[in-house]
Scaffold this motif. Structure first.
Motif, PDB file in Angstrom:
ATOM      1  N   GLU A 158     -30.332  42.512   0.520  1.00 24.99           N
ATOM      2  CA  GLU A 158     -29.263  42.231   1.207  1.00 24.99           C
ATOM      3  C   GLU A 158     -28.322  41.236   0.724  1.00 24.99           C
ATOM      4  OE1 GLU A 158     -29.732  40.059   5.098  1.00 24.99           O
ATOM      5  OE2 GLU A 158     -31.451  38.480   4.140  1.00 24.99           O
ATOM      6  N   GLN A 159     -27.002  41.039   0.832  1.00 25.47           N
ATOM      7  CA  GLN A 159     -26.190  40.203   0.643  1.00 25.47           C
ATOM      8  C   GLN A 159     -25.315  39.556   1.833  1.00 25.47           C
ATOM      9  OE1 GLN A 159     -23.105  40.811  -2.735  1.00 25.47           O
ATOM     10  NE2 GLN A 159     -21.748  40.353  -0.941  1.00 25.47           N
ATOM     11  N   THR A 160     -25.521  38.466   1.892  1.00 25.49           N
ATOM     12  CA  THR A 160     -24.559  37.644   2.864  1.00 25.49           C
ATOM     13  C   THR A 160     -23.308  36.996   2.450  1.00 25.49           C
ATOM     14  OG1 THR A 160     -25.869  35.755   2.954  1.00 25.49           O
ATOM     15  CG2 THR A 160     -26.692  37.539   4.322  1.00 25.49           C
ATOM     16  N   MET A 161     -22.594  36.407   3.199  1.00 27.79           N
ATOM     17  CA  MET A 161     -21.677  35.315   2.641  1.00 27.79           C
ATOM     18  C   MET A 161     -21.974  34.262   1.667  1.00 27.79           C
ATOM     19  SD  MET A 161     -18.702  36.296   4.151  1.00 27.79           S
ATOM     20  CE  MET A 161     -17.805  34.884   4.117  1.00 27.79           C
ATOM     21  N   ASP A 162     -23.314  33.939   1.692  1.00 25.54           N
ATOM     22  CA  ASP A 162     -23.936  32.875   0.850  1.00 25.54           C
ATOM     23  C   ASP A 162     -24.695  33.181  -0.145  1.00 25.54           C
ATOM     24  OD1 ASP A 162     -22.435  30.999   2.627  1.00 25.54           O
ATOM     25  OD2 ASP A 162     -23.988  31.285   4.088  1.00 25.54           O
ATOM     26  N   GLU A 163     -25.466  34.433  -0.073  1.00 28.36           N
ATOM     27  CA  GLU A 163     -26.549  34.603  -0.985  1.00 28.36           C
ATOM     28  C   GLU A 163     -26.942  36.143  -1.021  1.00 28.36           C
ATOM     29  OE1 GLU A 163     -29.710  32.097   0.820  1.00 28.36           O
ATOM     30  OE2 GLU A 163     -30.359  33.740   2.143  1.00 28.36           O
ATOM     31  N   LEU A 164     -27.703  36.466  -2.128  1.00 21.58           N
ATOM     32  CA  LEU A 164     -28.253  38.035  -2.261  1.00 21.58           C
ATOM     33  C   LEU A 164     -29.651  37.649  -2.452  1.00 21.58           C
ATOM     34  CD1 LEU A 164     -25.405  37.711  -4.136  1.00 21.58           C
ATOM     35  CD2 LEU A 164     -26.128  39.840  -5.029  1.00 21.58           C
ATOM     36  N   VAL A 165     -30.522  38.644  -1.889  1.00 21.07           N
ATOM     37  CA  VAL A 165     -32.062  38.725  -2.184  1.00 21.07           C
ATOM     38  C   VAL A 165     -32.354  39.903  -2.583  1.00 21.07           C
ATOM     39  CG1 VAL A 165     -34.096  38.832  -0.915  1.00 21.07           C
ATOM     40  CG2 VAL A 165     -31.915  37.439   0.045  1.00 21.07           C
ATOM     41  N   ILE A 166     -32.971  39.853  -3.862  1.00 23.36           N
ATOM     42  CA  ILE A 166     -33.229  40.907  -4.983  1.00 23.36           C
ATOM     43  C   ILE A 166     -34.812  41.032  -4.917  1.00 23.36           C
ATOM     44  CG2 ILE A 166     -33.218  41.862  -6.980  1.00 23.36           C
ATOM     45  CD1 ILE A 166     -30.457  40.997  -7.340  1.00 23.36           C
ATOM     46  N   ASP A 167     -35.538  42.004  -4.647  1.00 23.45           N
ATOM     47  CA  ASP A 167     -37.172  42.246  -4.614  1.00 23.45           C
ATOM     48  C   ASP A 167     -37.133  42.667  -5.982  1.00 23.45           C
ATOM     49  OD1 ASP A 167     -39.581  42.397  -4.217  1.00 23.45           O
ATOM     50  OD2 ASP A 167     -39.576  44.104  -2.742  1.00 23.45           O
ATOM     51  N   THR A 168     -38.048  41.809  -6.935  1.00 22.65           N
ATOM     52  CA  THR A 168     -38.262  42.143  -8.123  1.00 22.65           C
ATOM     53  C   THR A 168     -39.802  42.598  -8.330  1.00 22.65           C
ATOM     54  OG1 THR A 168     -38.850  40.070  -8.886  1.00 22.65           O
ATOM     55  CG2 THR A 168     -36.438  40.555  -8.986  1.00 22.65           C
ATOM     56  N   SER A 169     -40.239  43.207  -9.594  1.00 22.42           N
ATOM     57  CA  SER A 169     -41.597  43.670  -9.897  1.00 22.42           C
ATOM     58  C   SER A 169     -42.215  42.642 -10.563  1.00 22.42           C
ATOM     59  CB  SER A 169     -41.464  44.948 -10.544  1.00 22.42           C
ATOM     60  OG  SER A 169     -40.867  44.816 -11.724  1.00 22.42           O
ATOM     61  N   TYR A 170     -41.463  41.631 -10.899  1.00 19.47           N
ATOM     62  CA  TYR A 170     -42.266  40.541 -11.749  1.00 19.47           C
ATOM     63  C   TYR A 170     -42.216  39.219 -10.966  1.00 19.47           C
ATOM     64  CZ  TYR A 170     -37.149  39.906 -12.669  1.00 19.47           C
ATOM     65  OH  TYR A 170     -35.898  39.972 -12.583  1.00 19.47           O
TER      66      TYR A 170
END
Length: 341
Positions: free
Chosen positions: A39-51
């Motif tokens: 997701e991306q909000t007004m303040d941040e991004l959340v990325i699910d990584t494999s590492y």
């Protein structure tokens, strides 16, 4: 034996494709984070990584963003687009919508939020919770047995509704004599009107005969604001009206309308080695300034194994006008283990 060149070529091509096609965030310092955009909000991004699992990135530090699968983009101009976000040095930022259109964007600042495209199926609840155990056994000149159990369970549909249930039991024996017996049960329902604003109704029940409380019931309703809601940081503030009814063991029973507020704060500390938490509840009676009650739990957790952590916690129960022959403040210090799921 012939070398399986064709099979190796297919495997290499597949691996290259898996590595090449993924969501990617380019940061202002030149770093590139590759994974699946949650997701991306007004303040941040959340990325699910494999590492490194889920990584939270400040929006202000993100220079560019591209995705390899359709997502829902909410723009500041009110438009809502479903499509793939493409970043190109020559063409700039654009959206390839699910119906094949190519729509240019002025930049990341044009996007208010990004999330999954809602499914036709009803949204499922996400469950999380914990259970904590703390105790002490001492024998010799003084025989002491202490036990403190607590649990908190949350069922949530993102941006829709959330149920929270908590319970606590504390008992203590000194030389075979019961010196503490406390029970508490809390329940709350939140309904989101926006991805941040929500309304709530709640109820809590407490019994503590050593504080002269046979049964204290608090019913509340109001509004809250969710500043952050991710695995690394959960922060919300709420306030509303309440009704408190207390049956005392000895003292005269009491009931009153009041104003209540609450703070919920859970944060992963730098390095992700420690988790800090603080939950605060206040209840001020409208009829008298003496009717003020505050409950707070503050602590840290140190991960030991998958889901299991060592915990240190300080609990505060404060009553500005306690019953006769009781103290206004109870301090509890706990060392134990907790399991989170």
């Amino acid at each position: 034996m012939r070398f399986p060149f064709r099979q190796l070529l297919c495997l290499t091509t597949g691996l290259f494709s898996a590595l090449s096609f993924a969501d990617q965030a380019t940061l202002s310092n030149g770093d590139r984070i590759t994974g699946t955009l949650i997701e991306q909000t007004m303040d941040e991004l959340v990325i699910d990584t494999s590492y490194a699992g889920k990584i939270t990135i400040n929006r202000s530090e993100t220079l560019n963003l591209s995705t390899d699968h359709p997502l829902r983009l909410q723009l500041h101009d009110g438009r809502q687009l479903d499509g793939v976000l493409k970043a190109d040095e020559a063409a700039g930022l654009n959206v390839e919508t699910v119906d094949g259109q190519q729509l240019p964007l002025s930049g990341l600042d044009a996007i208010a939020s990004i999330g999954a495209i809602p499914s036709d199926k009803p949204a499922e609840y996400e469950w999380r919770g914990n259970i904590a155990v703390a105790g002490e056994a001492q024998s010799g000149n003084t025989d002491t047995d202490k036990l403190n159990l607590s649990t908190r369970v949350v069922a949530e549909k993102k941006n829709d509704n959330r149920f929270t249930v908590g319970a606590m039991l504390a008992r203590e024996h000194v030389d075979d004599r019961l010196t503490k017996e406390q029970y508490r049960l809390d329940g709350k329902y939140d309904h989101f009107f926006h991805d941040r604003w929500y309304g709530f109704i709640g109820a809590s029940f407490e019994q503590d005969p050593f504080r002269d409380i046979d049964l204290r019931s608090v019913f509340s309703a109001g509004s809250g604001y969710q500043f952050h809601d991710s695995d690394k940081l959960r922060l919300s503030l709420e306030a509303g009206l309440s009704y408190t009814d207390t049956s005392f063991v000895v003292d005269q029973d009491d009931s009153y309308a009041g104003f209540n507020w609450g703070l919920n704060w859970e944060q992963s500390l730098p390095g992700d080695k420690l988790m800090f938490f603080h939950r605060h509840r206040g209840n001020q009676g409208l009829d008298s300034s003496d009717n003020l009650i505050i409950n707070a739990q503050t602590g840290i957790k140190l991960p030991i194994a998958a889901g299991l952590s060592a915990s240190a916690e300080y609990d505060l129960d404060w009553d500005r006008s306690p019953p006769d022959n009781t103290k206004s403040t109870d301090h509890t210090y706990l060392l134990g283990v907790a399991y989170d799921w």
